[in-house]
Design a protein around this motif. Structure first.
Motif, PDB file in Angstrom:
ATOM      1  N   UNK A  35      -3.517  15.768  -0.498  1.00  0.00           N
ATOM      2  CA  UNK A  35      -2.420  16.306   0.324  1.00  0.00           C
ATOM      3  C   UNK A  35      -1.842  15.283   1.292  1.00  0.00           C
ATOM      4  N   UNK A  36      -2.667  14.334   1.734  1.00  0.00           N
ATOM      5  CA  UNK A  36      -2.201  13.322   2.683  1.00  0.00           C
ATOM      6  C   UNK A  36      -1.227  12.330   2.058  1.00  0.00           C
ATOM      7  N   UNK A  37      -1.139  12.308   0.735  1.00  0.00           N
ATOM      8  CA  UNK A  37      -0.170  11.441   0.069  1.00  0.00           C
ATOM      9  C   UNK A  37       1.247  11.989   0.176  1.00  0.00           C
ATOM     10  N   UNK A  38       1.361  13.249   0.567  1.00  0.00           N
ATOM     11  CA  UNK A  38       2.644  13.936   0.624  1.00  0.00           C
ATOM     12  C   UNK A  38       3.139  14.075   2.053  1.00  0.00           C
ATOM     13  N   UNK A  58       4.840   8.175   1.876  1.00  0.00           N
ATOM     14  CA  UNK A  58       4.502   9.550   1.508  1.00  0.00           C
ATOM     15  C   UNK A  58       5.476  10.073   0.446  1.00  0.00           C
ATOM     16  N   UNK A  59       4.945  10.881  -0.440  1.00  0.00           N
ATOM     17  CA  UNK A  59       5.794  11.530  -1.441  1.00  0.00           C
ATOM     18  C   UNK A  59       6.605  12.602  -0.727  1.00  0.00           C
ATOM     19  N   UNK A  60       7.932  12.503  -0.809  1.00  0.00           N
ATOM     20  CA  UNK A  60       8.781  13.510  -0.185  1.00  0.00           C
ATOM     21  C   UNK A  60       9.299  14.509  -1.210  1.00  0.00           C
ATOM     22  N   UNK A  61       9.425  14.052  -2.456  1.00  0.00           N
ATOM     23  CA  UNK A  61       9.763  14.989  -3.524  1.00  0.00           C
ATOM     24  C   UNK A  61       9.266  14.451  -4.855  1.00  0.00           C
ATOM     25  N   UNK A 101       0.829  -1.201   0.000  1.00  0.00           N
ATOM     26  CA  UNK A 101       0.000   0.000   0.000  1.00  0.00           C
ATOM     27  C   UNK A 101       0.866   1.255   0.000  1.00  0.00           C
ATOM     28  N   UNK A 102       2.037   1.181   0.629  1.00  0.00           N
ATOM     29  CA  UNK A 102       2.892   2.354   0.767  1.00  0.00           C
ATOM     30  C   UNK A 102       4.029   2.374  -0.250  1.00  0.00           C
ATOM     31  N   UNK A 103       4.056   1.419  -1.171  1.00  0.00           N
ATOM     32  CA  UNK A 103       5.128   1.394  -2.157  1.00  0.00           C
ATOM     33  C   UNK A 103       5.029   2.618  -3.061  1.00  0.00           C
ATOM     34  N   UNK A 104       6.142   3.046  -3.642  1.00  0.00           N
ATOM     35  CA  UNK A 104       6.079   4.183  -4.579  1.00  0.00           C
ATOM     36  C   UNK A 104       5.048   3.979  -5.688  1.00  0.00           C
ATOM     37  N   UNK A 105       4.966   2.784  -6.227  1.00  0.00           N
ATOM     38  CA  UNK A 105       3.996   2.495  -7.296  1.00  0.00           C
ATOM     39  C   UNK A 105       2.558   2.678  -6.790  1.00  0.00           C
ATOM     40  N   UNK A 106       2.265   2.158  -5.597  1.00  0.00           N
ATOM     41  CA  UNK A 106       0.919   2.273  -5.032  1.00  0.00           C
ATOM     42  C   UNK A 106       0.575   3.727  -4.714  1.00  0.00           C
ATOM     43  N   UNK A 107       1.527   4.476  -4.186  1.00  0.00           N
ATOM     44  CA  UNK A 107       1.280   5.891  -3.876  1.00  0.00           C
ATOM     45  C   UNK A 107       1.033   6.667  -5.164  1.00  0.00           C
ATOM     46  N   UNK A 108       1.814   6.389  -6.194  1.00  0.00           N
ATOM     47  CA  UNK A 108       1.598   7.053  -7.483  1.00  0.00           C
ATOM     48  C   UNK A 108       0.196   6.741  -8.014  1.00  0.00           C
ATOM     49  N   UNK A 109      -0.229   5.502  -7.940  1.00  0.00           N
ATOM     50  CA  UNK A 109      -1.561   5.143  -8.425  1.00  0.00           C
ATOM     51  C   UNK A 109      -2.635   5.894  -7.652  1.00  0.00           C
TER      52      UNK A 109
END
Length: 136
Positions: A27-30, A118-121, A4-12
């Motif tokens: 905003x909560x994704x960041x 979370x997306x950090x950058x 759920x927290x993988x970069x691919x899942x966060x991007x989706x």
């Protein structure tokens, strides 16, 4: 790290949230101190922190709503990198401006760094000119 927290899942979750205009979720994704750069915007922009991102999404969603724009993400390709926190995502936003009847396709490449879910950058390379033309 969970799937759920993988970069691919966060991007989706990010592109799903943008296309569905989920202002309460995006905003909560960041991360609190996330940095998002749009190098191809005129002028280039840099957003720092969740509050700036919340305002950015709210402003853009209000504009899309006013113009009756519907869009979807398509042709999504996610590239893994040697760094487990970083992905490169290629995709298009495709849609229609109901006010003008104009259809549009906006190519994008996002370079995302996701840490602890979370997306950090992010560096978001979008064809802003194509988007502006569709909104005119």
């Amino acid at each position: 790290m969970s799937e759920f927290a993988s970069p691919r899942a966060v991007f989706q979750r990010l592109i799903d949230g943008v296309t569905a205009r989920r202002l309460e979720v995006l905003p909560q994704l960041y991360a609190e101190d996330a940095v998002v750069v749009h190098p191809f915007a005129e002028p280039a922009s840099r957003l720092e922190g969740r509050a700036a991102l919340r305002e950015h999404f709210a402003r853009n969603f209000a504009r899309l709503e006013t113009l009756s724009v519907e869009m979807a993400a398509r042709n999504v390709v996610v590239h893994e990198t040697a760094d487990p926190e970083v992905i490169i995502a290629e995709f298009e936003y495709a849609g229609r401006n109901a006010g003008t009847g104009r259809e549009f396709v906006v190519p994008n490449i996002f370079v995302l760094r996701v840490r602890n879910g979370h997306i950090v950058e992010s560096r978001d390379y979008a064809h802003h000119g194509a988007f502006e033309e569709a909104m005119a």
